[in-house]
Design an enzyme around this catalytic site. Structure first.
Site, PDB file in Angstrom:
ATOM      1  N   GLY A 168       2.819  -1.343   4.367  1.00 10.50           N
ATOM      2  CA  GLY A 168       2.793   0.091   4.104  1.00 10.50           C
ATOM      3  C   GLY A 168       4.178   0.611   3.774  1.00 10.50           C
TER       4      GLY A 168
ATOM      5  N   GLU B 230      -6.994   4.716   7.853  1.00 10.49           N
ATOM      6  CA  GLU B 230      -6.774   6.134   7.533  1.00 10.49           C
ATOM      7  C   GLU B 230      -8.028   6.738   6.903  1.00 10.49           C
ATOM      8  OE1 GLU B 230      -3.110   5.460   5.456  1.00 10.49           O
ATOM      9  OE2 GLU B 230      -2.201   4.894   7.363  1.00 10.49           O
TER      10      GLU B 230
ATOM     11  N   ASN C  70       0.863  -1.183   0.000  1.00 13.15           N
ATOM     12  CA  ASN C  70       0.000   0.000   0.000  1.00 13.15           C
ATOM     13  C   ASN C  70       0.900   1.233   0.000  1.00 13.15           C
ATOM     14  OD1 ASN C  70      -1.846   2.015   0.418  1.00 13.15           O
ATOM     15  ND2 ASN C  70      -2.477   1.343   2.462  1.00 13.15           N
ATOM     16  N   TRP C  71       0.962   1.891  -1.132  1.00 10.23           N
ATOM     17  CA  TRP C  71       1.863   3.042  -1.257  1.00 10.23           C
ATOM     18  C   TRP C  71       1.292   4.300  -0.616  1.00 10.23           C
ATOM     19  CZ3 TRP C  71       3.376   2.536  -7.195  1.00 10.23           C
ATOM     20  CH2 TRP C  71       4.107   1.359  -7.362  1.00 10.23           C
ATOM     21  N   LYS C  72       0.032   4.238  -0.224  1.00 12.10           N
ATOM     22  CA  LYS C  72      -0.641   5.395   0.389  1.00 12.10           C
ATOM     23  C   LYS C  72      -0.448   6.637  -0.503  1.00 12.10           C
ATOM     24  CE  LYS C  72      -0.333   3.122   4.805  1.00 12.10           C
ATOM     25  NZ  LYS C  72      -0.247   3.194   6.250  1.00 12.10           N
TER      26      LYS C  72
ATOM     27  N   SER D 286       3.179  -2.012  10.455  1.00 15.22           N
ATOM     28  CA  SER D 286       4.626  -1.966  10.751  1.00 15.22           C
ATOM     29  C   SER D 286       5.366  -3.244  10.347  1.00 15.22           C
ATOM     30  CB  SER D 286       4.858  -1.649  12.236  1.00 15.22           C
ATOM     31  OG  SER D 286       4.313  -0.382  12.556  1.00 15.22           O
TER      32      SER D 286
ATOM     33  N   HIS E  30      -9.874   1.272   5.015  1.00  9.13           N
ATOM     34  CA  HIS E  30      -8.552   1.407   5.651  1.00  9.13           C
ATOM     35  C   HIS E  30      -8.701   2.363   6.833  1.00  9.13           C
ATOM     36  CE1 HIS E  30      -4.384   2.461   6.358  1.00  9.13           C
ATOM     37  NE2 HIS E  30      -4.060   1.364   5.725  1.00  9.13           N
TER      38      HIS E  30
ATOM     39  N   GLU F  78      -5.788  -5.000  10.444  1.00  7.54           N
ATOM     40  CA  GLU F  78      -4.806  -3.936  10.645  1.00  7.54           C
ATOM     41  C   GLU F  78      -5.128  -3.201  11.940  1.00  7.54           C
ATOM     42  OE1 GLU F  78      -2.644  -2.757   6.769  1.00  7.54           O
ATOM     43  OE2 GLU F  78      -4.312  -1.409   7.077  1.00  7.54           O
TER      44      GLU F  78
ATOM     45  N   GLY G   3       2.007   2.288  11.003  1.00  3.66           N
ATOM     46  CA  GLY G   3       2.932   3.411  10.889  1.00  3.66           C
ATOM     47  C   GLY G   3       3.592   3.799  12.202  1.00  3.66           C
TER      48      GLY G   3
HETATM   49  P1  13P Z   1       2.767   0.462   7.772  1.00  7.66           P
HETATM   50  O1  13P Z   1       3.321  -0.820   7.250  1.00  7.66           O
HETATM   51  O2  13P Z   1       3.495   1.674   7.275  1.00  7.66           O
HETATM   52  O3  13P Z   1       2.591   0.415   9.262  1.00  7.66           O
HETATM   53  O4  13P Z   1       1.280   0.622   7.160  1.00  7.66           O
HETATM   54  C1  13P Z   1       0.403  -0.440   7.244  1.00  7.66           C
HETATM   55  C2  13P Z   1      -0.798  -0.134   6.440  1.00  7.66           C
HETATM   56  O5  13P Z   1      -1.564   0.744   6.756  1.00  7.66           O
HETATM   57  C3  13P Z   1      -1.008  -0.918   5.217  1.00  7.66           C
HETATM   58  O6  13P Z   1      -2.270  -0.667   4.669  1.00  7.66           O
END
Ligand code: 13P
Length: 252
Positions: free
Chosen positions: A233, A96, A9-11, A212, A94, A166, A172
Protein backbone atom coordinates in the site's frame (compact mmCIF):
# COMPACT_ATOMS: atom_id res chain seq x y z
CA UNK A 1 8.85 -22.23 -9.20
CA UNK A 2 6.05 -19.64 -9.32
CA UNK A 3 6.97 -16.10 -10.37
CA UNK A 4 7.05 -13.51 -7.59
CA UNK A 5 4.19 -11.04 -7.88
CA UNK A 6 4.58 -7.51 -6.51
CA UNK A 7 1.49 -5.30 -6.59
CA UNK A 8 1.34 -1.62 -5.66
CA UNK A 9 -2.11 -0.60 -4.45
CA UNK A 10 -2.26 3.16 -4.82
CA UNK A 11 -5.71 3.30 -3.20
CA UNK A 12 -7.36 6.76 -3.60
CA UNK A 13 -4.07 8.55 -4.36
CA UNK A 14 -2.25 9.94 -7.43
CA UNK A 15 -4.39 11.96 -9.82
CA UNK A 16 -4.12 11.60 -13.60
CA UNK A 17 -1.00 13.73 -13.92
CA UNK A 18 0.76 12.21 -10.91
CA UNK A 19 -0.12 8.67 -11.97
CA UNK A 20 1.10 9.24 -15.51
CA UNK A 21 4.40 10.70 -14.28
CA UNK A 22 4.89 7.80 -11.86
CA UNK A 23 4.24 5.26 -14.60
CA UNK A 24 6.59 7.06 -16.98
CA UNK A 25 9.38 6.82 -14.39
CA UNK A 26 8.54 3.21 -13.57
CA UNK A 27 8.81 2.24 -17.24
CA UNK A 28 12.21 3.95 -17.34
CA UNK A 29 13.72 2.29 -14.28
CA UNK A 30 12.24 -1.23 -14.45
CA UNK A 31 13.50 -3.89 -16.79
CA UNK A 32 11.37 -6.84 -17.85
CA UNK A 33 12.23 -9.60 -15.37
CA UNK A 34 11.45 -13.23 -15.92
CA UNK A 35 11.19 -13.98 -12.21
CA UNK A 36 9.08 -11.00 -11.03
CA UNK A 37 5.72 -9.77 -12.23
CA UNK A 38 4.96 -6.14 -11.35
CA UNK A 39 1.43 -4.71 -11.15
CA UNK A 40 0.11 -1.31 -10.11
CA UNK A 41 -3.46 -0.58 -9.07
CA UNK A 42 -4.33 3.07 -9.76
CA UNK A 43 -7.75 4.74 -9.35
CA UNK A 44 -10.42 3.69 -11.83
CA UNK A 45 -10.46 7.08 -13.57
CA UNK A 46 -6.80 6.84 -14.55
CA UNK A 47 -6.84 3.23 -15.73
CA UNK A 48 -7.70 3.71 -19.36
CA UNK A 49 -5.14 6.36 -20.05
CA UNK A 50 -2.44 4.43 -18.16
CA UNK A 51 -3.33 1.33 -20.17
CA UNK A 52 -2.26 3.18 -23.31
CA UNK A 53 0.97 4.35 -21.67
CA UNK A 54 2.10 1.14 -19.97
CA UNK A 55 4.54 -1.36 -21.46
CA UNK A 56 2.94 -4.65 -20.43
CA UNK A 57 6.25 -6.50 -20.74
CA UNK A 58 7.43 -4.41 -17.80
CA UNK A 59 4.31 -4.02 -15.65
CA UNK A 60 0.58 -4.67 -15.65
CA UNK A 61 -2.48 -2.87 -14.35
CA UNK A 62 -5.01 -3.83 -11.70
CA UNK A 63 -8.34 -2.17 -10.99
CA UNK A 64 -9.11 -1.66 -7.30
CA UNK A 65 -12.71 -2.78 -7.57
CA UNK A 66 -15.44 -3.61 -10.09
CA UNK A 67 -19.16 -4.19 -10.17
CA UNK A 68 -20.42 -7.66 -10.96
CA UNK A 69 -23.24 -6.95 -13.37
CA UNK A 70 -22.12 -6.24 -16.93
CA UNK A 71 -24.48 -3.27 -17.57
CA UNK A 72 -27.69 -1.66 -16.34
CA UNK A 73 -29.10 0.92 -13.94
CA UNK A 74 -26.36 0.93 -11.27
CA UNK A 75 -25.41 4.58 -10.94
CA UNK A 76 -21.76 5.19 -10.17
CA UNK A 77 -20.53 1.65 -10.63
CA UNK A 78 -17.88 0.42 -13.08
CA UNK A 79 -18.45 -3.13 -14.33
CA UNK A 80 -15.76 -5.72 -14.85
CA UNK A 81 -17.03 -5.81 -18.44
CA UNK A 82 -15.75 -2.23 -18.99
CA UNK A 83 -12.36 -3.03 -17.46
CA UNK A 84 -11.80 -5.91 -19.84
CA UNK A 85 -8.78 -5.23 -22.03
CA UNK A 86 -7.81 -2.20 -19.90
CA UNK A 87 -6.78 -3.87 -16.65
CA UNK A 88 -5.19 -7.31 -16.28
CA UNK A 89 -6.13 -7.86 -12.64
CA UNK A 90 -8.78 -6.58 -10.25
CA UNK A 91 -8.64 -6.39 -6.45
CA UNK A 92 -11.74 -7.90 -4.93
CA UNK A 93 -12.91 -7.77 -1.33
CA UNK A 94 -10.14 -5.48 -0.11
CA UNK A 95 -10.80 -4.85 3.59
CA UNK A 96 -11.41 -1.16 2.86
CA UNK A 97 -14.25 -2.30 0.57
CA UNK A 98 -15.53 -4.87 3.07
CA UNK A 99 -15.50 -2.57 6.10
CA UNK A 100 -15.87 1.01 4.82
CA UNK A 101 -18.21 0.27 1.91
CA UNK A 102 -19.89 -2.71 3.62
CA UNK A 103 -19.37 -5.16 0.78
CA UNK A 104 -20.93 -8.50 1.59
CA UNK A 105 -19.55 -11.98 1.03
CA UNK A 106 -22.16 -12.34 -1.72
CA UNK A 107 -20.97 -9.15 -3.50
CA UNK A 108 -17.42 -10.45 -3.33
CA UNK A 109 -18.33 -13.88 -4.66
CA UNK A 110 -20.21 -12.32 -7.59
CA UNK A 111 -17.35 -9.93 -8.32
CA UNK A 112 -14.81 -12.77 -8.45
CA UNK A 113 -17.05 -14.53 -10.94
CA UNK A 114 -17.59 -11.33 -13.00
CA UNK A 115 -13.85 -10.76 -13.16
CA UNK A 116 -13.18 -14.24 -14.51
CA UNK A 117 -16.09 -13.97 -16.96
CA UNK A 118 -14.52 -10.76 -18.29
CA UNK A 119 -10.96 -12.09 -18.52
CA UNK A 120 -9.59 -10.18 -15.53
CA UNK A 121 -7.58 -12.02 -12.89
CA UNK A 122 -9.22 -11.53 -9.49
CA UNK A 123 -7.02 -10.83 -6.49
CA UNK A 124 -9.24 -12.04 -3.67
CA UNK A 125 -8.31 -10.25 -0.44
CA UNK A 126 -8.96 -12.03 2.83
CA UNK A 127 -7.89 -11.49 6.43
CA UNK A 128 -9.00 -11.41 10.03
CA UNK A 129 -9.71 -8.45 12.31
CA UNK A 130 -7.69 -7.79 15.48
CA UNK A 131 -10.56 -9.15 17.56
CA UNK A 132 -10.86 -12.35 15.52
CA UNK A 133 -7.12 -12.82 15.84
CA UNK A 134 -7.23 -12.33 19.62
CA UNK A 135 -9.98 -14.94 19.83
CA UNK A 136 -7.89 -17.43 17.85
CA UNK A 137 -10.34 -17.40 14.93
CA UNK A 138 -7.89 -16.69 12.09
CA UNK A 139 -8.11 -20.16 10.54
CA UNK A 140 -11.92 -20.15 10.55
CA UNK A 141 -12.15 -16.61 9.17
CA UNK A 142 -9.76 -17.39 6.31
CA UNK A 143 -11.58 -20.65 5.53
CA UNK A 144 -14.99 -18.93 5.51
CA UNK A 145 -13.80 -16.08 3.29
CA UNK A 146 -12.17 -18.53 0.87
CA UNK A 147 -15.18 -20.85 0.72
CA UNK A 148 -17.49 -17.94 0.09
CA UNK A 149 -15.27 -15.92 -2.26
CA UNK A 150 -14.45 -18.95 -4.42
CA UNK A 151 -17.91 -20.51 -4.38
CA UNK A 152 -18.58 -19.81 -8.06
CA UNK A 153 -15.05 -20.61 -9.27
CA UNK A 154 -14.43 -23.92 -11.03
CA UNK A 155 -11.23 -25.92 -10.64
CA UNK A 156 -10.18 -24.86 -14.17
CA UNK A 157 -10.72 -21.19 -13.33
CA UNK A 158 -8.74 -21.28 -10.09
CA UNK A 159 -5.41 -20.73 -11.84
CA UNK A 160 -6.63 -17.20 -12.71
CA UNK A 161 -7.19 -16.34 -9.05
CA UNK A 162 -4.61 -14.74 -6.76
CA UNK A 163 -5.25 -14.75 -3.01
CA UNK A 164 -3.99 -11.86 -0.89
CA UNK A 165 -3.70 -12.38 2.87
CA UNK A 166 -4.19 -8.94 4.38
CA UNK A 167 -4.88 -9.04 8.12
CA UNK A 168 -7.05 -6.00 8.81
CA UNK A 169 -5.06 -4.94 11.88
CA UNK A 170 -1.85 -4.73 9.81
CA UNK A 171 -3.20 -2.48 7.05
CA UNK A 172 -1.99 1.11 7.20
CA UNK A 173 -1.07 0.74 10.88
CA UNK A 174 2.68 0.12 10.76
CA UNK A 175 1.88 -3.03 12.79
CA UNK A 176 3.02 -5.54 10.16
CA UNK A 177 2.30 -9.22 10.75
CA UNK A 178 5.23 -11.35 11.90
CA UNK A 179 6.67 -13.41 9.02
CA UNK A 180 6.12 -16.56 11.09
CA UNK A 181 2.40 -15.73 11.35
CA UNK A 182 2.20 -14.94 7.63
CA UNK A 183 3.79 -18.31 6.95
CA UNK A 184 1.16 -20.01 9.13
CA UNK A 185 -1.66 -18.11 7.40
CA UNK A 186 -0.24 -19.07 3.99
CA UNK A 187 -0.29 -22.73 5.05
CA UNK A 188 -3.88 -22.40 6.32
CA UNK A 189 -4.90 -20.90 2.98
CA UNK A 190 -3.23 -23.69 0.98
CA UNK A 191 -4.79 -26.32 3.23
CA UNK A 192 -8.23 -24.88 2.67
CA UNK A 193 -7.72 -24.55 -1.09
CA UNK A 194 -6.63 -28.22 -1.05
CA UNK A 195 -9.83 -29.08 0.80
CA UNK A 196 -11.89 -27.23 -1.84
CA UNK A 197 -9.96 -28.08 -5.04
CA UNK A 198 -7.35 -30.72 -4.29
CA UNK A 199 -3.63 -30.77 -3.55
CA UNK A 200 -2.35 -29.79 -7.00
CA UNK A 201 -4.54 -26.67 -7.18
CA UNK A 202 -3.41 -25.72 -3.67
CA UNK A 203 0.25 -25.99 -4.65
CA UNK A 204 -0.29 -23.82 -7.71
CA UNK A 205 -2.47 -20.99 -6.39
CA UNK A 206 -0.58 -17.74 -5.86
CA UNK A 207 -0.72 -16.21 -2.37
CA UNK A 208 0.42 -12.69 -1.42
CA UNK A 209 0.86 -10.86 1.87
CA UNK A 210 -0.18 -7.23 2.41
CA UNK A 211 -0.09 -4.96 5.46
CA UNK A 212 2.46 -2.26 6.37
CA UNK A 213 5.14 -3.54 4.01
CA UNK A 214 8.23 -1.35 3.83
CA UNK A 215 11.59 -1.51 2.13
CA UNK A 216 13.00 -2.72 5.45
CA UNK A 217 10.63 -5.64 6.07
CA UNK A 218 9.84 -6.77 2.48
CA UNK A 219 12.72 -9.25 2.27
CA UNK A 220 11.51 -11.07 5.40
CA UNK A 221 8.23 -11.90 3.64
CA UNK A 222 9.83 -12.64 0.30
CA UNK A 223 11.89 -15.33 2.05
CA UNK A 224 8.78 -17.22 3.22
CA UNK A 225 8.47 -20.46 1.30
CA UNK A 226 4.99 -20.82 -0.13
CA UNK A 227 4.39 -17.06 -0.29
CA UNK A 228 4.39 -15.70 -3.84
CA UNK A 229 4.67 -11.97 -3.36
CA UNK A 230 3.42 -8.76 -1.81
CA UNK A 231 0.50 -6.36 -1.99
CA UNK A 232 2.05 -3.03 -1.05
CA UNK A 233 0.00 0.00 0.00
CA UNK A 234 1.60 3.21 1.26
CA UNK A 235 5.18 2.23 0.31
CA UNK A 236 4.13 1.79 -3.32
CA UNK A 237 3.29 5.51 -3.58
CA UNK A 238 7.00 6.28 -3.40
CA UNK A 239 8.54 5.01 -6.62
CA UNK A 240 11.97 4.60 -5.02
CA UNK A 241 10.61 2.42 -2.24
CA UNK A 242 8.45 0.44 -4.65
CA UNK A 243 11.30 -0.27 -7.05
CA UNK A 244 13.53 -1.24 -4.15
CA UNK A 245 10.93 -3.76 -2.99
CA UNK A 246 10.71 -5.12 -6.56
CA UNK A 247 14.49 -5.43 -6.64
CA UNK A 248 14.40 -7.47 -3.42
CA UNK A 249 11.88 -9.84 -5.02
CA UNK A 250 14.21 -10.22 -7.97
CA UNK A 251 17.13 -11.06 -5.74
CA UNK A 252 15.12 -13.09 -3.26
P1 13P B 1 -0.35 -0.60 3.62
O1 13P B 1 0.85 -1.20 2.97
O2 13P B 1 -0.42 0.89 3.48
O3 13P B 1 -0.52 -1.09 5.03
O4 13P B 1 -1.65 -1.13 2.81
C1 13P B 1 -1.77 -2.48 2.56
C2 13P B 1 -2.91 -2.69 1.64
O5 13P B 1 -4.04 -2.48 1.98
C3 13P B 1 -2.60 -3.14 0.28
O6 13P B 1 -3.76 -3.49 -0.41
Amino acid sequence: MRKKLIIGNWKMNLNMQEASLYLHKLMEVLKPRRDVEVVVAPTTLTLQSLSLQINRRIAKLAAQNCYWRDHGAYTGEVPAAHLRGIADYVLIGHSERRYIFIESDKDIRLKVQAAIRNRLQPILCIGETAQERALGETRDVLADQLTSGLANVTAEELDKVVIAYEPIWAIGTGDNAKPVDVKKATQMIRQHVAHLYGKKAAEEVRILYGGSITVDNAADYLAISGLDGLLVGAASLDIHQFTEIIEKAHKG
